[in-house]
Design a protein around this motif. Structure first.
Motif, PDB file in Angstrom:
ATOM      1  N   GLN A 248       0.822  -1.217   0.000  1.00 40.05           N
ATOM      2  CA  GLN A 248       0.000   0.000   0.000  1.00 40.05           C
ATOM      3  C   GLN A 248       0.852   1.261   0.000  1.00 40.05           C
ATOM      4  O   GLN A 248       0.363   2.346   0.270  1.00 40.05           O
ATOM      5  CB  GLN A 248      -0.897  -0.005   1.233  1.00 40.05           C
ATOM      6  CG  GLN A 248      -2.062  -0.953   1.043  1.00 40.05           C
ATOM      7  CD  GLN A 248      -2.680  -1.377   2.337  1.00 40.05           C
ATOM      8  OE1 GLN A 248      -2.450  -0.772   3.379  1.00 40.05           O
ATOM      9  NE2 GLN A 248      -3.467  -2.433   2.284  1.00 40.05           N
ATOM     10  N   ASP A 249       2.148   1.081  -0.256  1.00 38.11           N
ATOM     11  CA  ASP A 249       3.034   2.247  -0.261  1.00 38.11           C
ATOM     12  C   ASP A 249       3.445   2.563  -1.697  1.00 38.11           C
ATOM     13  O   ASP A 249       4.281   1.857  -2.279  1.00 38.11           O
ATOM     14  CB  ASP A 249       4.270   1.932   0.598  1.00 38.11           C
ATOM     15  CG  ASP A 249       5.192   3.130   0.723  1.00 38.11           C
ATOM     16  OD1 ASP A 249       4.934   4.157   0.060  1.00 38.11           O
ATOM     17  OD2 ASP A 249       6.168   3.041   1.496  1.00 38.11           O
ATOM     18  N   PRO A 250       2.872   3.598  -2.288  1.00 36.90           N
ATOM     19  CA  PRO A 250       3.212   3.887  -3.684  1.00 36.90           C
ATOM     20  C   PRO A 250       4.658   4.335  -3.869  1.00 36.90           C
ATOM     21  O   PRO A 250       5.184   4.307  -4.976  1.00 36.90           O
ATOM     22  CB  PRO A 250       2.241   5.023  -4.051  1.00 36.90           C
ATOM     23  CG  PRO A 250       1.780   5.592  -2.757  1.00 36.90           C
ATOM     24  CD  PRO A 250       1.920   4.544  -1.715  1.00 36.90           C
ATOM     25  N   ALA A 251       5.323   4.711  -2.783  1.00 36.19           N
ATOM     26  CA  ALA A 251       6.684   5.238  -2.924  1.00 36.19           C
ATOM     27  C   ALA A 251       7.745   4.151  -2.975  1.00 36.19           C
ATOM     28  O   ALA A 251       8.868   4.399  -3.408  1.00 36.19           O
ATOM     29  CB  ALA A 251       6.985   6.173  -1.753  1.00 36.19           C
ATOM     30  N   PRO A 253      10.256   1.417  -4.051  1.00 39.82           N
ATOM     31  CA  PRO A 253      10.739   1.145  -5.417  1.00 39.82           C
ATOM     32  C   PRO A 253      10.343  -0.230  -5.925  1.00 39.82           C
ATOM     33  O   PRO A 253      10.186  -0.424  -7.127  1.00 39.82           O
ATOM     34  CB  PRO A 253      12.265   1.262  -5.275  1.00 39.82           C
ATOM     35  CG  PRO A 253      12.563   1.223  -3.829  1.00 39.82           C
ATOM     36  CD  PRO A 253      11.333   1.653  -3.099  1.00 39.82           C
ATOM     37  N   CYS A 254      10.178  -1.188  -5.041  1.00 42.72           N
ATOM     38  CA  CYS A 254       9.799  -2.533  -5.482  1.00 42.72           C
ATOM     39  C   CYS A 254       8.951  -3.163  -4.373  1.00 42.72           C
ATOM     40  O   CYS A 254       9.503  -3.659  -3.379  1.00 42.72           O
ATOM     41  CB  CYS A 254      11.068  -3.344  -5.750  1.00 42.72           C
ATOM     42  SG  CYS A 254      10.725  -5.043  -6.145  1.00 42.72           S
ATOM     43  N   PRO A 255       7.626  -3.126  -4.508  1.00 41.73           N
ATOM     44  CA  PRO A 255       6.773  -3.638  -3.418  1.00 41.73           C
ATOM     45  C   PRO A 255       7.076  -5.081  -3.037  1.00 41.73           C
ATOM     46  O   PRO A 255       7.000  -5.446  -1.873  1.00 41.73           O
ATOM     47  CB  PRO A 255       5.353  -3.507  -3.980  1.00 41.73           C
ATOM     48  CG  PRO A 255       5.459  -2.505  -5.073  1.00 41.73           C
ATOM     49  CD  PRO A 255       6.850  -2.608  -5.623  1.00 41.73           C
ATOM     50  N   ASP A 256       7.481  -5.896  -4.042  1.00 40.51           N
ATOM     51  CA  ASP A 256       7.763  -7.300  -3.727  1.00 40.51           C
ATOM     52  C   ASP A 256       8.957  -7.450  -2.799  1.00 40.51           C
ATOM     53  O   ASP A 256       9.083  -8.448  -2.093  1.00 40.51           O
ATOM     54  CB  ASP A 256       8.035  -8.086  -5.014  1.00 40.51           C
ATOM     55  CG  ASP A 256       6.752  -8.281  -5.798  1.00 40.51           C
ATOM     56  OD1 ASP A 256       5.677  -8.173  -5.186  1.00 40.51           O
ATOM     57  OD2 ASP A 256       6.840  -8.497  -7.024  1.00 40.51           O
ATOM     58  N   ALA A 257       9.853  -6.470  -2.850  1.00 40.11           N
ATOM     59  CA  ALA A 257      11.047  -6.549  -1.986  1.00 40.11           C
ATOM     60  C   ALA A 257      10.778  -5.935  -0.624  1.00 40.11           C
ATOM     61  O   ALA A 257      11.632  -5.976   0.260  1.00 40.11           O
ATOM     62  CB  ALA A 257      12.210  -5.828  -2.653  1.00 40.11           C
ATOM     63  N   GLY A 258       9.587  -5.374  -0.435  1.00 36.92           N
ATOM     64  CA  GLY A 258       9.259  -4.722   0.835  1.00 36.92           C
ATOM     65  C   GLY A 258       8.908  -5.724   1.913  1.00 36.92           C
ATOM     66  O   GLY A 258       8.601  -6.879   1.634  1.00 36.92           O
ATOM     67  N   GLY A 291      13.928  -7.427   3.997  1.00 34.16           N
ATOM     68  CA  GLY A 291      12.992  -6.732   3.117  1.00 34.16           C
ATOM     69  C   GLY A 291      13.229  -5.240   3.254  1.00 34.16           C
ATOM     70  O   GLY A 291      13.878  -4.785   4.205  1.00 34.16           O
ATOM     71  N   LEU A 292      12.700  -4.503   2.312  1.00 30.71           N
ATOM     72  CA  LEU A 292      12.865  -3.046   2.370  1.00 30.71           C
ATOM     73  C   LEU A 292      11.812  -2.447   3.288  1.00 30.71           C
ATOM     74  O   LEU A 292      10.648  -2.837   3.249  1.00 30.71           O
ATOM     75  CB  LEU A 292      12.673  -2.438   0.972  1.00 30.71           C
ATOM     76  CG  LEU A 292      13.727  -2.741  -0.081  1.00 30.71           C
ATOM     77  CD1 LEU A 292      13.419  -1.948  -1.340  1.00 30.71           C
ATOM     78  CD2 LEU A 292      15.115  -2.392   0.440  1.00 30.71           C
ATOM     79  N   TYR A 301       9.150  12.110   5.831  1.00 30.28           N
ATOM     80  CA  TYR A 301       8.737  12.764   4.589  1.00 30.28           C
ATOM     81  C   TYR A 301       7.296  12.393   4.247  1.00 30.28           C
ATOM     82  O   TYR A 301       6.476  13.228   3.908  1.00 30.28           O
ATOM     83  CB  TYR A 301       9.719  12.324   3.492  1.00 30.28           C
ATOM     84  CG  TYR A 301       9.358  12.803   2.117  1.00 30.28           C
ATOM     85  CD1 TYR A 301       9.579  14.126   1.745  1.00 30.28           C
ATOM     86  CD2 TYR A 301       8.803  11.924   1.189  1.00 30.28           C
ATOM     87  CE1 TYR A 301       9.241  14.563   0.477  1.00 30.28           C
ATOM     88  CE2 TYR A 301       8.467  12.352  -0.072  1.00 30.28           C
ATOM     89  CZ  TYR A 301       8.681  13.672  -0.426  1.00 30.28           C
ATOM     90  OH  TYR A 301       8.330  14.098  -1.672  1.00 30.28           O
ATOM     91  N   LYS A 302       6.990  11.108   4.412  1.00 31.16           N
ATOM     92  CA  LYS A 302       5.620  10.648   4.140  1.00 31.16           C
ATOM     93  C   LYS A 302       4.629  11.285   5.100  1.00 31.16           C
ATOM     94  O   LYS A 302       3.529  11.660   4.721  1.00 31.16           O
ATOM     95  CB  LYS A 302       5.536   9.124   4.308  1.00 31.16           C
ATOM     96  CG  LYS A 302       5.848   8.357   3.066  1.00 31.16           C
ATOM     97  CD  LYS A 302       5.685   6.871   3.288  1.00 31.16           C
ATOM     98  CE  LYS A 302       4.219   6.489   3.292  1.00 31.16           C
ATOM     99  NZ  LYS A 302       3.628   6.536   1.955  1.00 31.16           N
TER     100      LYS A 302
END
Ligand code: ATP
Length: 587
Positions: A248-251, A253-258, A291-292, A301-302
């Motif tokens: 759910q975080d558009p920022a 860089p790679c949601p799969d790595a999160g 994971g990121l 910032y968010k």
């Protein structure tokens, strides 16, 4: 099979001697080698090899096979090691170093290590690469071919595209992933081919798709980046203060790595080199792969972005806490006199009186906006026997049984557990003693204490003020007893200090059905149980990052036992506590 005697070279004619050596070695290397004394094994082996080479020249049958076997480096090394060991053992008075080496080499773990090394060294690793051309052009970039065997674990690389050149680069290598463990792919490496397919100009999503779809081995052709500085930062341990979902975080860089995490999760931050995205793993998780997660910078910032996107609201540090203005009945009056903490009575009153709240009190603690921080650094803490006991704080929705548990605990062992003596502005009753049931003070003194932040929690009840002071808690702790208090959750910050090191236990209700069955108190209405459950859910959602332990108050006996065990655990076992509690200047 019988072992043949070994003749020393030079005893006979050369050919006969070598023949005997060879036979001896193939029958039993160990025995033969231990019997060598004068002649170096390496020399013998060299002679054997030479002999076999001559046989090949003469086109002897099977000699080429024997030649390759005897020339194998592993065999030479093995024989040399054994020779050394034999000579060490054979020494009449070996030096202490030699003896130590011998003992070390005989250790089972050392032997296992050597054996593991040998089995790995003997294996052939494919694919066999074509030889490099003799003449490489000067401007040719060094290319690395990397073959990774895909398994169920994530590959652990993210990629980026240089929009100007169309080149694809490895953006980051995730710690603990397949690529990281291979040690062959690094951030900044230029990806030239994946499984023979050129990737330049492709969209990163397409390259990821190729990686996802490939089966078995994945063959990368990369132009390596110049060596990266190693990650020299030590791991950082934190407790998550928010819930986070990379999907759910558009920022990101790679949601799969999160990596998703929830409030209260303990995380190990392994890599903070990227100022926006850190690499972390959950403590006690089975997965080695990180994971990121957003760094604190990225998170702030968010937060700012979110703040600007929301309609203006007046912000205040004082959060109202609902207290209720009631008429005092005899039942409730008794209730107060039980010294069980004023939080309790106010709630029971609400249930009994069925009246709307008509006043509020304020949290005393400082302005502490928890939503502004993504995580809190923690350290592993083992309480020293001479340290004061940790403060035990019980939190729970009204009616769940916090006071019942606290009361029972203190009653069972009053020499170990104690509650703080509260302050009140109400007048002293017959039989009461100042400093025993309450500290009886004037309104002016009470107001002075409020202004000087003496209270952890305070409120008004039926025209009288009641408060739990920090000093009362310290008195209990200084007496070497374990202080047990109950607290409204919004007051948690007032006790989270270095001095008190609170251990916070959340008391959760069982299902409303179970509550209906177990709660015999006639003051409970049917709808109360749904309300308690709802309040519990809300409380947990908001404050669970502060809870060290959760107890479900179903069967009272069991819950008491759970509470007792949890408190013992808090005092005796190592715990993760905020790093700020170790800072010298903190309270
Ligand atoms: N596990 C339990 N089984 C049965 N009854 C319980 C249990 N726990 C608590 N009770 C009863 O429920 C009632 C409310 O408990 P208690 O006063 O401790 O609640 P509380 O969480 O302190 O809430 P409040 O502050 O509103 O009083 C009491 O009558 C208590 O004896």
């Amino acid at each position: 099979m019988e072992e043949e005697p070994v003749t020393q070279p030079g005893q006979d004619d050369n050919g006969a001697s070598l023949q005997m050596h060879r036979t001896g070695m193939f029958k039993s290397n160990t025995t033969v080698l231990f019997s060598f004394t004068d002649v170096g094994l390496a020399q013998i082996l060299a002679e054997v090899v030479e002999e076999v080479r001559l046989s090949i020249d003469r086109d002897t049958n099977g000699a080429d096979l024997l030649y390759s076997l005897l020339s194998a480096p592993w065999l030479c090394s093995l024989l040399r090691v054994r020779h050394i060991m034999a000579s060490v053992r054979g020494l009449a008075a070996p030096s202490s170093d030699a003896q130590e080496l011998y003992i070390l080499l005989k250790c089972p773990h050392m032997q296992a290590l050597l054996s593991a090394h040998d089995s790995v060294a003997q294996r052939d690793y494919g694919p066999v690469l074509p030889p490099l051309p003799d003449k490489l052009p000067d401007n040719e970039e060094a290319m690395r071919i990397v073959c990774l065997m895909k398994n169920k674990q994530p590959l652990g690389v993210t990629i980026r595209k240089n929009e100007r050149t169309g080149n694809i680069f490895i953006a980051r290598v995730i710690h603990g992933g397949l690529a990281d463990r291979s040690g062959l792919l690094h951030p900044g490496d230029k990806l030239v081919e994946v499984n023979g397919q050129k990737v330049r100009g492709l969209q990163p999503e397409r390259v990821i798709q190729m990686l996802v779809q490939s089966q078995g081995n994945i063959l990368f052709k990369v132009i390596p980046n110049s060596p990266q500085p190693a990650n020299s930062q030590p791991a950082l341990y934190v407790r998550a203060m928010v819930d986070y979902s990379p999907l759910q975080d558009p920022a990101i860089p790679c949601p799969d790595a999160g990596m998703a995490f929830s409030k209260g999760d303990l995380l190990e931050i392994v890599d903070q080199r990227d100022i926006r995205w850190w690499q972390a793993r959950k403590l006690h998780s089975a997965s080695l792969c990180c994971g990121l997660i957003p760094s604190t910078n990225q998170f702030r910032y968010k937060q700012r972005e979110l703040w600007w996107s929301q309609p203006y609201q007046a912000h205040t540090c004082i959060r109202p806490c609902m207290l209720y203005n009631f008429e005092l009945t005899s039942h409730n009056s008794d209730f107060f006199s039980q010294k069980l903490g004023f939080r309790h009575s106010l709630r029971v009153w609400r249930r009994n009186s069925k009246r709307k709240p008509s006043c509020y009190s304020c949290e005393v603690s400082s302005c502490h906006n928890t939503s502004a921080t993504i995580c809190e650094e923690v350290l592993h803490y083992q309480r020293h026997i001479d340290d004061p006991p940790r403060l035990i704080v019980l939190i729970g929705p009204s009616g769940v049984g916090v006071n019942e548990l606290r009361r029972r605990l203190i009653k069972i062992n009053p020499n170990t557990y104690q509650g703080p003596i509260s302050y009140t502005t109400r007048s002293q009753k017959m039989g009461e003693k100042n400093g025993r049931e309450y500290h009886f003070v004037t309104k002016e003194v009470f107001a002075y204490m409020v202004v000087n932040h003496k209270f952890l929690e305070y409120g008004e009840h039926n025209g009288h003020m009641y408060g739990t002071s920090l000093d009362s808690v310290k008195d209990v702790l200084d007496n070497g007893k374990i202080c047990v208090i109950d607290l409204e959750p919004h007051c948690i910050h007032s006790v989270r200090t270095k001095k008190l090191k609170p251990y916070i236990i959340f008391v959760r209700p069982p299902s409303p059905t179970r509550m209906r069955q177990t709660r015999k108190d006639p003051h409970f209405l049917d709808k109360d149980f749904e309300e308690i459950e709802e309040a519990s859910r809300t409380m947990e959602a908001k404050y669970r990052q502060y809870f060290d332990c959760v107890i479900v108050n179903d069967d009272l006996q069991d819950s008491c036992m759970d509470l007792f065990t949890a408190i013992q655990h808090a005092q005796e076992e190592p715990q993760w506590i905020p790093a700020s509690w170790f800072a010298p200047d903190h309270l």
